[in-house]
Design an enzyme around this catalytic site. Structure first.
Site, mmCIF file in Angstrom:
data_model
loop_
_atom_site.group_PDB
_atom_site.id
_atom_site.type_symbol
_atom_site.label_atom_id
_atom_site.label_comp_id
_atom_site.label_asym_id
_atom_site.label_seq_id
_atom_site.Cartn_x
_atom_site.Cartn_y
_atom_site.Cartn_z
ATOM 1 N NE ARG A 142 10.462 -12.677 17.121
ATOM 2 C CZ ARG A 142 10.067 -11.475 16.767
ATOM 3 N NH1 ARG A 142 9.341 -11.312 15.692
ATOM 4 N NH2 ARG A 142 10.389 -10.426 17.480
ATOM 5 C CD GLU B 250 21.510 -12.192 4.680
ATOM 6 O OE1 GLU B 250 21.352 -11.941 5.881
ATOM 7 O OE2 GLU B 250 20.837 -11.630 3.790
ATOM 8 C CB CYS C 41 14.072 -13.985 21.750
ATOM 9 S SG CYS C 41 15.731 -14.106 22.390
ATOM 10 C CE LYS D 35 19.452 -11.788 1.254
ATOM 11 N NZ LYS D 35 19.026 -10.468 1.492
ATOM 12 C CE LYS E 56 12.145 -12.311 7.846
ATOM 13 N NZ LYS E 56 13.255 -12.005 6.926
ATOM 14 C CG HIS F 230 38.483 5.623 -7.538
ATOM 15 N ND1 HIS F 230 39.282 6.664 -7.951
ATOM 16 C CD2 HIS F 230 37.346 5.700 -8.273
ATOM 17 C CE1 HIS F 230 38.640 7.352 -8.894
ATOM 18 N NE2 HIS F 230 37.461 6.781 -9.108
ATOM 19 C CD1 TRP G 274 20.155 -14.725 16.956
ATOM 20 C CD2 TRP G 274 20.456 -12.943 18.287
ATOM 21 N NE1 TRP G 274 21.204 -14.006 16.455
ATOM 22 C CE2 TRP G 274 21.408 -12.916 17.241
ATOM 23 C CE3 TRP G 274 20.458 -11.926 19.223
ATOM 24 C CZ2 TRP G 274 22.357 -11.903 17.132
ATOM 25 C CZ3 TRP G 274 21.392 -10.914 19.120
ATOM 26 C CH2 TRP G 274 22.340 -10.899 18.078
ATOM 27 C CD GLU H 270 19.500 -7.736 -0.617
ATOM 28 O OE1 GLU H 270 20.076 -7.066 0.254
ATOM 29 O OE2 GLU H 270 18.710 -8.659 -0.352
ATOM 30 C CG ASN I 258 12.485 -10.583 22.155
ATOM 31 O OD1 ASN I 258 13.678 -10.549 21.905
ATOM 32 N ND2 ASN I 258 11.567 -10.071 21.355
ATOM 33 N N GLY I 259 14.814 -9.573 24.496
ATOM 34 C CA GLY I 259 15.358 -8.230 24.704
ATOM 35 C C GLY I 259 16.630 -8.291 25.528
HETATM 36 C C1 F6R Z 1 19.200 -9.432 5.177
HETATM 37 C C2 F6R Z 1 18.254 -9.136 6.219
HETATM 38 C C3 F6R Z 1 18.553 -8.020 7.137
HETATM 39 C C4 F6R Z 1 17.302 -7.145 7.343
HETATM 40 C C5 F6R Z 1 17.579 -6.087 8.404
HETATM 41 C C6 F6R Z 1 16.397 -5.170 8.620
HETATM 42 O O1 F6R Z 1 18.792 -10.513 4.397
HETATM 43 O O2 F6R Z 1 17.250 -9.795 6.367
HETATM 44 O O3 F6R Z 1 19.611 -7.264 6.671
HETATM 45 O O4 F6R Z 1 16.955 -6.564 6.127
HETATM 46 O O5 F6R Z 1 17.903 -6.721 9.623
HETATM 47 O O6 F6R Z 1 15.271 -5.889 9.013
HETATM 48 P P1 F6R Z 1 13.823 -5.243 8.922
HETATM 49 O O7 F6R Z 1 13.511 -5.042 7.492
HETATM 50 O O8 F6R Z 1 12.917 -6.216 9.594
HETATM 51 O O9 F6R Z 1 13.900 -3.939 9.671
#
Ligand code: F6R
Length: 635
Positions: free
Chosen positions: A45, A511, A2, A508, A630, A527, A95, A504, A121-122
């Site tokens: 967000r 997502e 949010c 990527k 985010k 394994h 969100w 990672e 937000n929350g």
């Molecule tokens: C993946 C991604 C998330 C963040 C995670 C932590 O692309 O963006 O996995 O890395 O939510 O977020 P921060 O770094 O803001 O604590």
């Protein structure tokens, strides 16, 4: 999670030098413009719905508009049904938590006969009990949200006191959970009141106007002067004043700071997406994170480190707490820090850490890694660690965020604003910062001679140039990705530091392209996961440097042969000049030569580009993937 924006202003610009003048407030379009622009910058967000509420002189009620879906839907609604000029505005991009993403559940939520509007937000954990009590008093509810309960409670308190600030404090005292709340009331059209508890809120200080935002991106186009609010604070904004108090109404202080990037850093800069731009920002993210970390003699100096050197010398264990991509950066750092400092390093997902009764004491250094500095799971881990007596060092990208404020020390990454929801440049900057920390500890504790530290730093300083080289070779990666748009499963293998890179790469792809992707430690394959391989299964393999130690390279080459024998199509990331691996690869993405510990900074880049290009080929929005947000400010 949010995005929240607030604005109040005098509403006119004086003749001289375009400065905002002083005098009686005048209704204008500016509050709506500022709110929409702020929402555009905060949309990363959350993008389940968006809404704005306006108040102005002579307006009997709050004017508002709210629409399910992305900000564009709200903008279209405002074009067909314009709102009146105003003096103050609040805006929200959602969100969804409580209640689906519908127009009705979108914020703002109105109360007091449409004269009061609230955004949030929350998560309000006691909303069900509060809603029951309010309903018993005859209060009607129209949405499924927890926020509407806060709006109705605030209306009730306001009717009792006639003071929006006092009503907000009284409301905040009744709420359990996490919240940033902003409210405007038609009675007082130049005031915006905010409250924050475990959720972000920053004030932007203007001239004849003031701003509120979930982060500085909301207002950096208008002012770089900002005020960080503490936990459990109320802020009352008018065009010419900012008053901070605690939930008991006692005056309190925020912390002033100046934003060190400008609005253009949060623009796409000619790229087709923020993601593409941020991937291309990576050489700068690494270089800027390295800047200013050494004194004239070449020793590492960490200015923001407020932890006593004696305490750092006595550290006998490091625990990295983080989530998602930040946790994978922590995994990479573990290999380096253990190797350089001979201190055991554990890497723990922040949400698992505090529920497993971790062994933490005053000799433990907890390193919290977070781009946003707001991730609730990581913040809770920080609090838990400090309660157990550990020192906490935060590696964070966002100034004015909560995690550094609640930590003993901070090492800022200087990646600049990361707007695309999926993290890219923050990952490289986090690895860089964690490496600086590792080298600092090695220097302090005498595990490395100064010339050894200097040699590793010199290798790190070479990395921006090498990352740039990888970027310049990206067309082949993009073409390969485009040809694979119909894939439904991709696997990733890596060993040693290549393992978190594989994780990672898989994240990527999941997502951005919504493809089932898994990362494995290459040695683990036999394994179990090797059963997943059948004819034509694409498998990315991150191949270590052939010049590295411990036969890592030959082990991974054997793993490639094992999967090829079972029909896999191998997409190999290998160092320039690695002739051996050429024979076993269906596709090769070459990266410049680098020491083993530096390779993740290069090897991850083709994987980011691959995921982005494949998602683009599928017609997906790479900046705002479905269901994500985010800054994850709920647990
Ligand atoms: C993946 C991604 C998330 C963040 C995670 C932590 O692309 O963006 O996995 O890395 O939510 O977020 P921060 O770094 O803001 O604590």
């Amino acid at each position: 999670m949010c995005g929240i924006v607030g604005y109040t202003g005098l509403g006119f610009v004086s003749a001289e030098a375009g400065a905002v003048g002083h005098g009686a407030p005048v209704a204008s379009e500016r509050p709506l413009e500022v709110a929409l622009e702020g929402l555009k910058r905060l949309e990363y967000r959350g993008y389940d719905s968006a809404g704005v509420a306006l108040v102005g002189p002579g307006l009997e009620q709050v004017s508002f508009s709210k629409k399910a879906g992305k900000l564009g839907n709200l903008v279209a609604d405002l074009e067909s049904r314009p709102l009146p000029a105003a003096t103050a505005a609040i805006g929200h991009t959602r969100w969804a938590t409580h209640g689906g993403p519908t127009d009705t559940n979108a914020h703002p939520h109105l109360a007091d006969g449409g004269r009061l509007a609230v955004i949030h937000n929350g998560i309000i954990e006691n909303f069900a009990a509060l809603r029951r009590d309010l309903s018993a008093d005859g209060v009607p509810f129209v949405s499924d949200t927890d926020t509407e309960v806060a709006a109705q409670l605030l209306a009730k308190e306001y009717r009792a006191s006639g003071d929006l600030t006092a009503a907000m404090a009284a409301t905040a005292r009744r709420l359990v959970g996490t919240f940033t709340l902003l409210a405007v009331h038609a009675d007082d059209p130049t005031t915006v009141v905010g409250a924050r508890h475990d959720s972000p809120l920053v004030v932007g200080l203007g001239e004849g106007e003031n701003f509120l935002g979930s982060d500085v991106a909301a207002f950096v186009a208008h002012t770089k002067e900002a005020l960080e609010l503490g936990q459990d604070q109320i802020v009352t904004l008018t065009p010419t004043s900012v008053d901070v108090s605690d939930f008991d109404g006692k005056p309190a202080q925020g912390k002033r700071f100046t934003v060190d990037w400008d609005a253009s850093a949060a623009e796409k800069g000619g790229f087709s997406s923020f993601m593409d731009k941020e991937i291309h920002d990576q050489p700068h993210a690494v270089a800027d994170t390295l800047l200013g970390r050494t004194d004239e003699a070449g020793n590492i100096v960490l200015d923001d480190l407020r932890i006593d050197e004696a305490v750092l010398r006595a550290v006998d264990k490091i625990i990295v707490v983080a989530c998602g991509t930040a946790a994978y950066a922590g995994h990479v750092a573990k290999y380096a820090i253990e190797h350089w400092c001979r201190i055991p390093v554990e890497v723990e997902l922040a949400h698992e850490f505090r529920y497993r009764d971790p062994i933490v004491n005053s000799k433990t250094l907890v390193v919290a890694v977070s781009q946003s500095g707001e991730t609730m799971d990581t913040l809770m881990a920080v609090r838990h660690a400090r309660e157990q007596g550990a020192k906490v060092l935060a590696i964070v990208n966002t100034n004015g965020s909560t995690i550094p404020r609640e930590s003993d020390a901070v090492l800022y990454t200087h990646a600049g604003p990361e707007i695309a929801v999926a993290s890219t440049k923050a990952f490289l900057a986090q690895i860089t910062a964690a490496y600086i920390l590792g080298l600092y500890l090695a220097q302090l504790r005498g595990n490395k001679f100064p010339d050894e530290v200097a040699a590793i730093l010199a290798e790190l300083r070479e990395m921006p140039r090498k990352v740039q080289t990888v970027l310049e070779r990206s067309e082949y990666v993009r073409a390969t990705a485009r040809s694979m748009a119909d894939q439904d499963k991709v696997l990733f293998l890596g060993r040693h530091v290549g393992f978190p890179v594989a994780l990672e790469g898989a994240l990527k792809l999941k997502e951005l392209a919504y493809i089932h992707a898994e990362g494995f430690a290459a040695g683990e394959l036999k394994h179990g996961p090797i059963a997943l391989i059948d004819e034509g299964q694409p498998v990315f393999v991150i191949v270590p440097s052939p010049r590295g130690r411990d036969q890592l390279h030959s082990k991974v080459v054997s793993n490639i042969q094992e999967i090829r024998a079972r029909g896999a199509r191998t997409l190999v990331i290998a160092e320039d000049g690695d002739d051996e691996v050429r024979r076993y690869a269906d596709e090769i993405f070459w990266i410049p030569q680098a020491p083993t510990l530096m390779q993740p900074l290069l090897a991850v880049v083709p994987l980011q580009i691959f995921a982005m290009a494949l998602a683009t080929a599928k017609g997906l929005d790479v900046d705002q993937p479905r269901n994500l947000a985010k800054s994850v400010t709920v647990e």
